[in-house]
Design an enzyme around this catalytic site. Structure first.
Site, mmCIF file in Angstrom:
data_model
loop_
_atom_site.group_PDB
_atom_site.id
_atom_site.type_symbol
_atom_site.label_atom_id
_atom_site.label_comp_id
_atom_site.label_asym_id
_atom_site.label_seq_id
_atom_site.Cartn_x
_atom_site.Cartn_y
_atom_site.Cartn_z
ATOM 1 N N LYS A 73 0.858 -1.189 0.000
ATOM 2 C CA LYS A 73 0.000 0.000 0.000
ATOM 3 C C LYS A 73 0.885 1.226 0.000
ATOM 4 C CE LYS A 73 -4.447 1.098 0.299
ATOM 5 N NZ LYS A 73 -5.573 0.380 -0.316
ATOM 6 N N VAL A 187 -19.633 0.796 -4.858
ATOM 7 C CA VAL A 187 -19.957 -0.553 -4.374
ATOM 8 C C VAL A 187 -21.470 -0.688 -4.146
ATOM 9 C CG1 VAL A 187 -19.555 -2.242 -2.532
ATOM 10 C CG2 VAL A 187 -17.679 -0.775 -3.302
ATOM 11 N N GLY A 188 -22.049 0.286 -3.451
ATOM 12 C CA GLY A 188 -23.475 0.221 -3.085
ATOM 13 C C GLY A 188 -24.404 0.165 -4.283
HETATM 14 P P1 NAD Z 1 -17.820 5.841 -3.033
HETATM 15 O O1 NAD Z 1 -17.103 7.077 -2.643
HETATM 16 O O2 NAD Z 1 -18.101 5.580 -4.464
HETATM 17 O O3 NAD Z 1 -19.238 5.793 -2.269
HETATM 18 C C1 NAD Z 1 -19.366 5.985 -0.903
HETATM 19 C C2 NAD Z 1 -20.847 6.195 -0.590
HETATM 20 O O4 NAD Z 1 -20.979 6.261 0.827
HETATM 21 C C3 NAD Z 1 -21.448 7.478 -1.143
HETATM 22 O O5 NAD Z 1 -22.733 7.194 -1.638
HETATM 23 C C4 NAD Z 1 -21.558 8.380 0.092
HETATM 24 O O6 NAD Z 1 -22.647 9.293 -0.009
HETATM 25 C C5 NAD Z 1 -21.842 7.324 1.140
HETATM 26 N N1 NAD Z 1 -21.596 7.763 2.507
HETATM 27 C C6 NAD Z 1 -20.601 8.536 2.987
HETATM 28 N N2 NAD Z 1 -20.778 8.729 4.312
HETATM 29 C C7 NAD Z 1 -21.902 8.057 4.658
HETATM 30 C C8 NAD Z 1 -22.611 7.848 5.871
HETATM 31 N N3 NAD Z 1 -22.181 8.400 6.995
HETATM 32 N N4 NAD Z 1 -23.731 7.082 5.841
HETATM 33 C C9 NAD Z 1 -24.165 6.503 4.702
HETATM 34 N N5 NAD Z 1 -23.537 6.667 3.531
HETATM 35 C C10 NAD Z 1 -22.423 7.422 3.513
HETATM 36 O O7 NAD Z 1 -17.012 4.649 -2.367
HETATM 37 P P2 NAD Z 1 -16.952 3.134 -2.842
HETATM 38 O O8 NAD Z 1 -15.877 2.979 -3.853
HETATM 39 O O9 NAD Z 1 -18.325 2.643 -3.137
HETATM 40 O O10 NAD Z 1 -16.410 2.425 -1.507
HETATM 41 C C11 NAD Z 1 -17.267 2.183 -0.408
HETATM 42 C C12 NAD Z 1 -16.520 1.353 0.620
HETATM 43 O O11 NAD Z 1 -16.070 0.143 0.020
HETATM 44 C C13 NAD Z 1 -15.276 2.000 1.218
HETATM 45 O O12 NAD Z 1 -15.151 1.556 2.556
HETATM 46 C C14 NAD Z 1 -14.155 1.416 0.391
HETATM 47 O O13 NAD Z 1 -12.926 1.416 1.088
HETATM 48 C C15 NAD Z 1 -14.665 0.005 0.198
HETATM 49 N N6 NAD Z 1 -14.078 -0.652 -0.977
HETATM 50 C C16 NAD Z 1 -14.265 -0.154 -2.228
HETATM 51 C C17 NAD Z 1 -13.695 -0.801 -3.307
HETATM 52 C C18 NAD Z 1 -13.901 -0.298 -4.717
HETATM 53 O O14 NAD Z 1 -13.384 -0.935 -5.650
HETATM 54 N N7 NAD Z 1 -14.644 0.757 -4.951
HETATM 55 C C19 NAD Z 1 -12.919 -1.959 -3.116
HETATM 56 C C20 NAD Z 1 -12.763 -2.462 -1.820
HETATM 57 C C21 NAD Z 1 -13.348 -1.780 -0.757
#
Ligand code: NAD
Length: 371
Positions: A73, A187-188
């Protein structure tokens, strides 16, 4: 303080460039299975301890996904919001040049917080080796090999497959199963899309501005439209609004945290009313709480198993594969390893996280012996 053990970290680099003000770290945790793989995060507060912790998590994630990568990392200490794009790219280029002696031989970079496709392109150009980094733009090619951007949804797709395996394990049919999602970003959104397409009902969702609870289930296309036009899922035109954090108490079959760490904590853990938690986000629940949930028969698929889709996509890019190969590979690896972990956890009566860690450690030890 960074702690050292039988697995690593093997190398810690701290680099600085007086011209651009770049100050960064790379931690190469373990290379028994291959070069350390992990993204570069750019935040004003990133520390070597944080980077070491994340590098270790990558060692387990790559081993569990059966990838020829170790864990690594990087962190660059900078506030990207206060930088012009030109300054940001100059800092990334300086960082890339500074770690060239170990990259890509011992470490392969990728995107993380505040770094994306453009920064990966800058990094590759400054390093001079196309294979020094993944998550490059699709338009950046060398011969037939091209970049595979992270925004394709591979992580959400992997979380979806981990959910399917876990539901089957619990004897719950996905068709008609209810689920809730905290965070509607990369992710969501993808996990919500795939699960609704499989017949599951998304009954609550949240983002940083609030949430919505719709007991009869949400229409995914309408939800995406609302998010795009109004900037938040809380404006969905049915059901009731949820205050920040209220989603934790919604009764459903599955909860998918996909935003923040520690979203389930000692203050709200008693409110949880689901049978299964599949961790899209990193460390959304502490391990102590996971152990309590294990006693209560709430099944948890841990982050480093469920959210490995992104690094699996990186692997395809690193071997010169195409976007088309990403999704079948994510499915095959996540399904196989989720099943292995659940079988092992059941056999030993331990939480899936403990099982996943034992399996990953064993794979790394075996690779060391082979070396
Ligand atoms: P992203 O920035 O695309 O989305 C994050 C979402 O979380 C947004 O919709 C934001 O509005 C929401 N959010 C922020 N604070 C919040 C709260 N207090 N309550 C509810 N929602 C809230 O991020 P992502 O890429 O979807 O990543 C999400 C998580 O998954 C992170 O923890 C990240 O480390 C993990 N992750 C992502 C990936 C990837 O490939 N994108 C891979 C492994 C892990």
């Amino acid at each position: 303080m960074v702690t050292f053990d039988e697995f690593g970290p093997e190398k810690i680099l701290e680099v600085y460039d007086p011209v651009t003000g770049m100050h960064g770290f790379t931690v190469i945790d373990n290379t028994n299975l291959g070069p350390g793989k992990g993204g570069i995060r750019m935040t004003p507060t990133v520390s070597v301890e944080e980077v070491a912790h994340l590098a270790r998590a990558m060692t387990w994630k790559c081993a569990l996904a059966e990838l020829p990568f170790g864990g690594g990392k990087s962190g660059i200490v900078a506030d990207s919001k206060k930088l012009s794009n030109e300054q940001k790219q100059a800092i990334v280029a300086a960082f890339s040049r500074a770690i060239t002696p170990v990259c890509p031989s011992h470490y392969i970079a990728g995107p993380d917080i505040a770094t994306a496709e453009e920064e990966m392109k800058t990094f590759a150009e400054a390093n001079g080796d196309f294979h020094s980094v993944t998550g490059k733009p699709a338009t950046m090619c060398k011969g037939k090999a091209c970049g595979i951007p992270h925004e394709l949804g591979s992580t959400g797709y992997g979380v979806y497959h981990a959910t399917l395996v876990a539901l089957k394990h619990l004897g719950i049919n996905v068709n008609g199963a209810t689920f809730t999602v905290e965070g509607f970003g990369n992710v969501g959104t993808f996990v919500s899309q795939y699960l609704t397409e499989a017949g599951a009902k998304l009954i609550a969702v949240s983002d940083s501005k609030g949430g919505r609870y719709v007991p009869k289930g949400m229409d995914y296309s309408l939800l995406m439209k609302v998010k795009k036009e109004k900037g938040t899922v809380s404006e969905y035109p049915a059901g009731k609004k949820l205050k920040p954090g209220e989603i934790i108490g919604v009764k459903a079959d599955v909860f998918i945290p996909a935003a923040q760490p520690d979203v389930i904590n000692n203050r709200n853990k008693h409110k949880v009313k689901v049978k299964l938690i599949v961790q899209g986000a990193n460390i959304p629940v502490s391990y102590d709480i996971e152990k309590e949930f294990h006693q209560k028969k709430i099944l948890i698929i841990p982050d480093f198993l469920a959210n490995a889709g992104g690094v699996i996509s990186s692997y395809i890019e690193s071997i010169g594969g195409s976007e088309k190969e990403v999704f079948p590979t994510v499915e095959q690896k996540i399904v196989r390893n989720t099943q292995i972990v659940l079988d092992y956890a059941k056999k030993k009566s331990i939480p899936p996280r403990a099982a996943a860690l034992e399996i990953a450690q064993e794979r790394v030890r075996k690779a060391k012996k082979r070396k």
